[in-house]
Design an enzyme around this catalytic site. Sequence first.
Site, PDB file in Angstrom:
ATOM      1  CG  ASP A 137      -2.019  -0.996   1.225  1.00  0.00           C
ATOM      2  OD1 ASP A 137      -1.732  -2.172   1.511  1.00  0.00           O
ATOM      3  OD2 ASP A 137      -3.166  -0.626   0.927  1.00  0.00           O
ATOM      4  CD  GLU A 152      -7.327   3.172   2.369  1.00  0.00           C
ATOM      5  OE1 GLU A 152      -7.357   2.776   1.182  1.00  0.00           O
ATOM      6  OE2 GLU A 152      -7.941   2.620   3.289  1.00  0.00           O
ATOM      7  CB  ILE A 172      -3.674  -1.831  -2.319  1.00  0.00           C
ATOM      8  CG1 ILE A 172      -2.252  -1.877  -2.873  1.00  0.00           C
ATOM      9  CG2 ILE A 172      -4.345  -3.204  -2.483  1.00  0.00           C
ATOM     10  CD1 ILE A 172      -1.389  -2.967  -2.249  1.00  0.00           C
ATOM     11  CG  ASP A 173     -10.636  -0.287  -3.575  1.00  0.00           C
ATOM     12  OD1 ASP A 173     -10.948  -0.418  -2.381  1.00  0.00           O
ATOM     13  OD2 ASP A 173     -11.467  -0.260  -4.502  1.00  0.00           O
ATOM     14  CB  THR A 227      -5.824  -3.812   1.736  1.00  0.00           C
ATOM     15  OG1 THR A 227      -5.657  -2.512   1.151  1.00  0.00           O
ATOM     16  CG2 THR A 227      -4.492  -4.274   2.295  1.00  0.00           C
ATOM     17  CB  SER A 246     -18.252  -6.361  -0.443  1.00  0.00           C
ATOM     18  OG  SER A 246     -18.104  -5.016  -0.744  1.00  0.00           O
ATOM     19  NE  ARG A 270     -18.839  -0.233   0.071  1.00  0.00           N
ATOM     20  CZ  ARG A 270     -17.913  -1.168  -0.063  1.00  0.00           C
ATOM     21  NH1 ARG A 270     -17.891  -1.931  -1.129  1.00  0.00           N
ATOM     22  NH2 ARG A 270     -16.991  -1.349   0.856  1.00  0.00           N
ATOM     23  CG  ASP A 311     -13.107   2.526  -0.280  1.00  0.00           C
ATOM     24  OD1 ASP A 311     -12.011   2.148  -0.729  1.00  0.00           O
ATOM     25  OD2 ASP A 311     -13.408   2.470   0.933  1.00  0.00           O
TER      26      ASP A 311
HETATM   27  P1  AMP Z   1     -14.907  -3.881  -1.116  1.00  0.00           P
HETATM   28  O1  AMP Z   1     -13.941  -4.933  -1.460  1.00  0.00           O
HETATM   29  O2  AMP Z   1     -15.737  -3.403  -2.245  1.00  0.00           O
HETATM   30  O3  AMP Z   1     -15.753  -4.201   0.073  1.00  0.00           O
HETATM   31  O4  AMP Z   1     -14.098  -2.557  -0.791  1.00  0.00           O
HETATM   32  C1  AMP Z   1     -12.950  -2.516  -0.035  1.00  0.00           C
HETATM   33  C2  AMP Z   1     -13.028  -1.260   0.786  1.00  0.00           C
HETATM   34  O5  AMP Z   1     -14.003  -1.401   1.781  1.00  0.00           O
HETATM   35  C3  AMP Z   1     -11.756  -0.929   1.536  1.00  0.00           C
HETATM   36  O6  AMP Z   1     -10.925  -0.109   0.766  1.00  0.00           O
HETATM   37  C4  AMP Z   1     -12.239  -0.211   2.761  1.00  0.00           C
HETATM   38  O7  AMP Z   1     -12.043   1.200   2.648  1.00  0.00           O
HETATM   39  C5  AMP Z   1     -13.717  -0.483   2.794  1.00  0.00           C
HETATM   40  N1  AMP Z   1     -14.135  -1.027   4.092  1.00  0.00           N
HETATM   41  C6  AMP Z   1     -13.393  -1.567   5.070  1.00  0.00           C
HETATM   42  N2  AMP Z   1     -14.148  -1.900   6.124  1.00  0.00           N
HETATM   43  C7  AMP Z   1     -15.421  -1.558   5.817  1.00  0.00           C
HETATM   44  C8  AMP Z   1     -16.664  -1.637   6.489  1.00  0.00           C
HETATM   45  N3  AMP Z   1     -16.755  -2.161   7.700  1.00  0.00           N
HETATM   46  N4  AMP Z   1     -17.765  -1.172   5.870  1.00  0.00           N
HETATM   47  C9  AMP Z   1     -17.686  -0.672   4.626  1.00  0.00           C
HETATM   48  N5  AMP Z   1     -16.531  -0.570   3.930  1.00  0.00           N
HETATM   49  C10 AMP Z   1     -15.414  -1.001   4.510  1.00  0.00           C
HETATM   50 MG    MG Z   2     -10.280   1.005  -0.623  1.00  0.00          MG
END
Ligand code: AMP
Ligand code: MG
Length: 345
Positions: A67, A90, A146-147, A149, A225, A272, A286
């Site tokens: 990252d 970030e 890194i989205d 992670t 997700s 989402r 994000d």
């Molecule tokens: P995704 O894989 O689409 O769920 O996105 C990953 C992103 O979700 C990460 O970059 C975080 O910023 C975010 N994230 C982490 N924890 C949470 C949470 N508890 N609720 C919502 N988003 C989150």
């Molecule tokens: Mg992210």
Amino acid sequence: MLDLEPIFLAVRQAAALCKQVQLARIVHSVSPQSTASSDDSVPLHTAAVPKDGVASKSGAEPVTLADYGSQAILCRAISRAFPDDAIIAEEGAAVFKELINEADQQAVAEWVGGVLETPVTVDDIVKWLDHGQGREAARTWVIDPIDGTKGFIAMRHYVIALGILEGGQVTGGVIGAPTYPTQEGGLIFHAQNGSGYAQPMAGGAARRLRVSARKTEAELLVVESVEKSHASREIMARVRERAGIGAARVQHLDSQEKYSMIAAGDADLYLRLPRMNSTRPHMIWDHAPGAALVFAAGGKVTDVDGTPLDFSLGKTLANNKGMIVSNGLIHDQVVKAAQEVLKEL
Ligand code: AMP
Ligand code: MG
């Protein structure tokens, strides 16, 4: 028109670094915490000291050496190509200095130096990590180095994401998707001047992005997700059911690759919808890069009530509850269903 070539190059370099770190270290170092999923009560950006010198954790939100390496590369490129621009990113130098041990800081400098093919010091990394932050400028870059992670650590999917804001609106973006399912070696997506494109990460011609024309239940693909703490699978299933698309296929995928799939016409709906007890704000990095692609490809990105997302508030989307992202054709029926379901909770 903005020349994005320096950013494409930086995304390729960042992707190369991510792969190197993943192969060299992450594979052997996933801590039990890093797959933990209930992290709503955990403050953001308070990474724990890395025990194994590889992947560190913020109680629940992971951060890896990659990252930091990726962000340093991206911010360096912006500092050179667009020196007056602002950056909202970030990661930051303070946490890097405080919580990453010296040997690992040095390792980041060496990885970055390796892909840039030039000597890089820890001081360079520190300087690049915070470049452009806290600035007022006509153009602001929003960076998630890194989205996904958690996906990166688990050897699933992740992207390298940059959004462009002007006057509080998303006007462009670049997403490097090394793990994109339909292209060996991945794709680089970008949006500029209202048009969207995808080019192979490995080089080659760009093609225009266009959202799908699918709208019947049987042909739709919905993306959500992987991480169960990031959105409510139960609420999203109820919304799909209520919208009359309960039998549509659902694929679980990390990161803004989901937005890329909508923009490319490879998926039709990205939901989402946060869990009921979630207090975690949505972070701008994000969503801004992904939203840029979907807008440019003719799709729709809104809050759960159909209103636009508000990208003018800095790091968080404090005014927004959740995201409905679609090819546009099925948007209104999904918003209506979301409104009904959320009222009943
Ligand atoms: P995704 O894989 O689409 O769920 O996105 C990953 C992103 O979700 C990460 O970059 C975080 O910023 C975010 N994230 C982490 N924890 C949470 C949470 N508890 N609720 C919502 N988003 C989150
Ligand atoms: Mg992210």
